[in-house]
Design a protein around this motif. Structure first.
Motif, PDB file in Angstrom:
ATOM      1  N   UNK A 158      47.695  39.368  32.925  1.00  0.00           N
ATOM      2  CA  UNK A 158      48.422  40.755  33.976  1.00  0.00           C
ATOM      3  C   UNK A 158      47.351  41.543  34.482  1.00  0.00           C
ATOM      4  N   UNK A 159      47.556  40.446  35.883  1.00  0.00           N
ATOM      5  CA  UNK A 159      46.846  41.133  36.743  1.00  0.00           C
ATOM      6  C   UNK A 159      46.954  42.795  37.775  1.00  0.00           C
ATOM      7  N   UNK A 160      46.793  43.869  36.903  1.00  0.00           N
ATOM      8  CA  UNK A 160      47.587  45.564  37.467  1.00  0.00           C
ATOM      9  C   UNK A 160      47.532  46.240  38.111  1.00  0.00           C
ATOM     10  N   UNK A 161      45.147  45.599  38.178  1.00  0.00           N
ATOM     11  CA  UNK A 161      44.629  46.897  39.071  1.00  0.00           C
ATOM     12  C   UNK A 161      44.530  48.042  38.171  1.00  0.00           C
ATOM     13  N   UNK A 162      44.338  48.170  36.870  1.00  0.00           N
ATOM     14  CA  UNK A 162      44.607  49.416  36.806  1.00  0.00           C
ATOM     15  C   UNK A 162      45.685  50.231  36.699  1.00  0.00           C
ATOM     16  N   UNK A 163      46.602  50.073  37.817  1.00  0.00           N
ATOM     17  CA  UNK A 163      47.671  50.994  38.024  1.00  0.00           C
ATOM     18  C   UNK A 163      47.826  51.701  37.588  1.00  0.00           C
ATOM     19  N   UNK A 164      49.163  52.650  37.215  1.00  0.00           N
ATOM     20  CA  UNK A 164      49.696  53.462  36.434  1.00  0.00           C
ATOM     21  C   UNK A 164      51.498  53.051  36.357  1.00  0.00           C
ATOM     22  N   UNK A 165      51.674  53.019  34.781  1.00  0.00           N
ATOM     23  CA  UNK A 165      53.057  52.247  34.527  1.00  0.00           C
ATOM     24  C   UNK A 165      54.015  53.483  34.543  1.00  0.00           C
ATOM     25  N   UNK A 166      55.133  53.399  34.911  1.00  0.00           N
ATOM     26  CA  UNK A 166      56.220  54.651  35.340  1.00  0.00           C
ATOM     27  C   UNK A 166      57.294  53.660  34.460  1.00  0.00           C
ATOM     28  N   UNK A 167      58.524  54.778  33.814  1.00  0.00           N
ATOM     29  CA  UNK A 167      59.326  54.237  33.148  1.00  0.00           C
ATOM     30  C   UNK A 167      60.713  54.986  33.695  1.00  0.00           C
ATOM     31  N   UNK A 168      61.373  54.863  33.119  1.00  0.00           N
ATOM     32  CA  UNK A 168      62.753  55.930  33.571  1.00  0.00           C
ATOM     33  C   UNK A 168      63.939  55.615  32.924  1.00  0.00           C
ATOM     34  N   UNK A 169      64.955  55.533  33.165  1.00  0.00           N
ATOM     35  CA  UNK A 169      66.704  56.674  32.171  1.00  0.00           C
ATOM     36  C   UNK A 169      66.592  55.311  31.512  1.00  0.00           C
ATOM     37  N   UNK A 170      66.879  54.186  32.379  1.00  0.00           N
ATOM     38  CA  UNK A 170      66.998  52.889  31.783  1.00  0.00           C
ATOM     39  C   UNK A 170      66.445  51.652  32.061  1.00  0.00           C
ATOM     40  N   UNK A 171      65.907  51.171  31.280  1.00  0.00           N
ATOM     41  CA  UNK A 171      64.461  50.100  31.022  1.00  0.00           C
ATOM     42  C   UNK A 171      63.861  49.253  32.602  1.00  0.00           C
ATOM     43  N   UNK A 172      65.034  48.906  32.744  1.00  0.00           N
ATOM     44  CA  UNK A 172      64.829  48.218  34.251  1.00  0.00           C
ATOM     45  C   UNK A 172      64.477  49.129  35.479  1.00  0.00           C
ATOM     46  N   UNK A 173      64.295  50.931  35.106  1.00  0.00           N
ATOM     47  CA  UNK A 173      64.281  51.283  36.155  1.00  0.00           C
ATOM     48  C   UNK A 173      62.118  51.266  36.474  1.00  0.00           C
ATOM     49  N   UNK A 174      61.866  50.973  35.686  1.00  0.00           N
ATOM     50  CA  UNK A 174      60.726  50.446  35.967  1.00  0.00           C
ATOM     51  C   UNK A 174      60.097  49.561  36.800  1.00  0.00           C
ATOM     52  N   UNK A 175      61.008  48.008  37.229  1.00  0.00           N
ATOM     53  CA  UNK A 175      60.993  47.428  37.770  1.00  0.00           C
ATOM     54  C   UNK A 175      61.149  48.391  39.029  1.00  0.00           C
ATOM     55  N   UNK A 176      61.506  49.445  39.504  1.00  0.00           N
ATOM     56  CA  UNK A 176      61.753  50.392  40.862  1.00  0.00           C
ATOM     57  C   UNK A 176      60.325  51.193  41.279  1.00  0.00           C
ATOM     58  N   UNK A 177      60.142  51.219  39.786  1.00  0.00           N
ATOM     59  CA  UNK A 177      59.079  52.860  39.427  1.00  0.00           C
ATOM     60  C   UNK A 177      57.651  52.501  39.897  1.00  0.00           C
ATOM     61  N   UNK A 178      57.082  51.314  38.590  1.00  0.00           N
ATOM     62  CA  UNK A 178      56.283  51.253  38.064  1.00  0.00           C
ATOM     63  C   UNK A 178      55.036  50.264  39.290  1.00  0.00           C
ATOM     64  N   UNK A 179      54.570  51.059  39.190  1.00  0.00           N
ATOM     65  CA  UNK A 179      53.194  50.861  40.146  1.00  0.00           C
ATOM     66  C   UNK A 179      52.470  49.400  39.419  1.00  0.00           C
ATOM     67  N   UNK A 180      51.899  49.177  38.084  1.00  0.00           N
ATOM     68  CA  UNK A 180      52.292  48.495  37.335  1.00  0.00           C
ATOM     69  C   UNK A 180      52.355  47.036  37.240  1.00  0.00           C
ATOM     70  N   UNK A 181      53.911  47.225  37.478  1.00  0.00           N
ATOM     71  CA  UNK A 181      54.722  45.684  36.919  1.00  0.00           C
ATOM     72  C   UNK A 181      54.157  45.935  38.524  1.00  0.00           C
ATOM     73  N   UNK A 182      54.331  45.958  40.001  1.00  0.00           N
ATOM     74  CA  UNK A 182      54.450  45.963  41.082  1.00  0.00           C
ATOM     75  C   UNK A 182      53.038  45.108  41.574  1.00  0.00           C
ATOM     76  N   UNK A 183      52.913  45.892  40.548  1.00  0.00           N
ATOM     77  CA  UNK A 183      51.136  44.900  41.210  1.00  0.00           C
ATOM     78  C   UNK A 183      50.964  43.529  40.602  1.00  0.00           C
ATOM     79  N   UNK A 184      51.101  43.669  39.806  1.00  0.00           N
ATOM     80  CA  UNK A 184      51.299  42.219  38.546  1.00  0.00           C
ATOM     81  C   UNK A 184      51.804  41.217  38.924  1.00  0.00           C
ATOM     82  N   UNK A 185      53.222  41.609  39.577  1.00  0.00           N
ATOM     83  CA  UNK A 185      54.452  40.374  40.298  1.00  0.00           C
ATOM     84  C   UNK A 185      53.451  40.417  41.277  1.00  0.00           C
TER      85      UNK A 185
END
Length: 536
Positions: free
Chosen positions: A152-179
């Motif tokens: 998981x190479x997220x470069x130390x980015x922050x992980x942000x979540x939303x009301x629905x678990x899958x919102x984090x795909x669009x909100x989390x810099x950590x998740x996006x960077x890891x991908x």
């Protein structure tokens, strides 16, 4: 036609051998079952077929534990797989977690694999074929499940979540960077790229199960997500939705106003009513196609080919199940293609493995799913399957959980679409006790044609009238019977089984369920079966 079936030991001379119906000697019955039930499943053009040459409808369920404390293993033992058999499933999508399989770079967890071996054996013992799925949600165990932390190479980015678990795909810099780093095949400290580790892991798994007929194939990655490129999706969708609103009401909204609407669960649900029709939904969702086309063509397809190359070095038998991108779940057209063999020819043993969810899935409004949106998504899946010339296996649909009686009609409509299109499917997912839920008892467990001599023309359950109708074109050169699952023998109206053929009953041990065995007639002929039953 009136048929009486007595509760005594009977034998039917069929295909040059004897089929023994339940109540006979156990060893004789087991031997007879081996002669009419398949031992393997493969692909022939756009259909799943068994080793007896029959078309197969894969009717299955996801078996999953995403809990590291449970070692990523669903708690059910052999008795659970016996239950799946009596509920009529002939296949399962078995979830594996990368974190459990490769806890350190290049080091494979043999203990975990041995536990998977046991469950595959339990499945095989109960006539259940297995598709192994490499699962991820939000990429990593750091955020949900999937990749180990070392990958998981997220470069130390922050992980942000939303009301629905899958919102984090669009909100989390950590998740996006890891991908992003995964799609770039970025190297980890041992000098091997992330995708290369992933492909090597699949090769290790494929080598283990290459000769195991219970394992029919590999679902390469669950719901591949584009990474930070997906940030473009939000303004694209907002713009398209804003234009739709203007065409409907003449009211123009700023991007900020639209963001507030879609950022709030309740307002979002209200906004979805504007895209409840197929026409309006298409105007919004199709705006995403250029984005998904770029991702699938430039990143996902080469990745699939890399994994395919690794698997085909050790396994030329199993089916590769290819999913569309994450946004394909909503009906965005897919650009994935068939993978190729090492000689450059297209691989014939590939299936299209889409997921199909309405936009209200995983919310409290799941019972308000739009039938038209569901039709749109399932039609898009059919279009892509036809274009690819592959069989379609919906690896996920449903996710109805404990929504109560209100979800039954939603489940019925989704199942009607699955049956209309002759899709294979795996319901998401089994949870302990769900067999007591109304949608499970009334929809998920339903009669269906599992193994069909010849070509299945069409089938469907009329849930209102409690009738199953099946039409198929029989193959004169195939001597195997057509086999249909019946959930409750006691509810089967044997006085009113319509069709110009005989039939036999094969009971499933320790249950009221049975298989309806329709002997082959040795002719190229269109056949039709109507079965009445009572679910009470």
């Amino acid at each position: 036609m009136r048929v009486k079936v007595k509760k005594v030991c009977k034998a039917l001379f069929l295909m040059g051998f004897t089929v023994v119906i339940s109540g006979c000697n156990h060893k004789e019955a087991s031997k007879a079952n081996e002669m009419i039930f398949p031992k393997g499943i493969t692909v022939a053009e756009n259909r799943f077929v068994d080793d007896l040459g029959r078309q197969v409808i894969l009717s299955g369920i996801n078996v999953v534990s995403k809990n590291k404390k449970e070692n990523y293993l669903f708690r059910g033992g052999p008795e659970f797989y016996r239950d799946l058999k009596k509920w009529g499933f002939n296949s399962i999508r078995f979830i594996m977690i990368w974190d459990g399989l490769e806890p350190e770079p290049g080091v494979y967890n043999e203990a975990y694999l041995q536990e998977i071996d046991k469950r595959i054996q339990w499945a095989g013992d109960n006539g259940l074929f297995v598709i192994l799925d490499m699962h991820q949600d939000l990429f990593s165990v750091k955020y949900a499940d999937g990749a180990p932390e070392w990958a998981t190479l997220d470069e130390g980015k922050s992980h942000i979540t939303g009301d629905v678990w899958s919102d984090a795909y669009m909100m989390s810099p950590a998740v996006q960077t890891a991908f992003d780093n995964f799609w770039a095949n970025k190297e980890v400290p041992n000098g091997v790229g992330l995708q290369d580790h992933y492909a090597n892991l699949w090769q290790h798994i494929a080598k283990r199960y290459a000769d195991n007929p219970t394992v029919i194939g590999y679902d390469v990655m669950n719901e591949p997500f584009p990474g930070s490129a997906a940030l473009e999706a939000t303004p694209i969708l907002l713009k398209a939705y804003g234009e739709l609103l203007y065409s409907i009401s003449g009211q123009q909204r700023t991007e900020e106003e639209l963001m507030l609407i879609w950022g709030d669960v309740n307002q979002r649900t209200e906004a979805l009513k504007h895209i409840a029709s197929q026409e309006n939904f298409a105007k919004v969702i199709d705006a995403l196609f250029p984005l998904t086309q770029t991702f699938e063509s430039e990143f996902l397809q080469p990745f699939y080919q890399k994994v395919s190359n690794a698997i085909r070095e050790v396994d030329s038998r199993s089916i590769l199940f290819l999913e569309h991108s994450y946004f394909g779940n909503m009906g965005v057209r897919s650009s994935i293609e068939r993978t190729k063999l090492p000689n450059g020819e297209y691989d014939p043993l590939v299936a299209y493995a889409p997921h199909g969810y309405d936009l209200v899935t995983d919310t409290e409004k799941a019972s308000e799913a739009s039938s038209e949106r569901v039709n749109f998504i399932y039609n898009r899946i059919k279009e892509k399957g036809n274009a690819l010339g592959m069989p379609v296996w919906m690896g996920e649909w449903g996710a109805f959980y404990d929504h109560g009686e209100g979800i039954v009609s939603v489940a019925q409509h989704a199942m009607d679409q699955i049956e209309t299109h002759n899709y294979g499917n795996a319901y998401w997912s089994y949870d302990p006790g769900m067999e007591h839920q109304s949608y499970f008892k009334q929809v998920i467990i339903r009669p269906y044609p599992a193994y069909i001599n010849g070509e299945l023309v069409g089938y469907g359950n009329n849930f209102e009238k409690n009738i199953l109708q099946v039409r198929w074109r029989e193959d004169k050169n195939n001597k195997a019977p057509t086999i249909i699952y019946i959930p409750k023998l006691s509810s089967l109206d044997q006085e009113n089984i319509d069709g110009s053929f005989n039939h036999k009953i094969n009971r499933i041990s320790k249950s009221d369920a049975c298989w309806l065995i329709i002997p082959a007639i040795g002719q190229n002929e269109d056949r039709e079966l109507t079965v009445s039953f009572n679910r009470s």
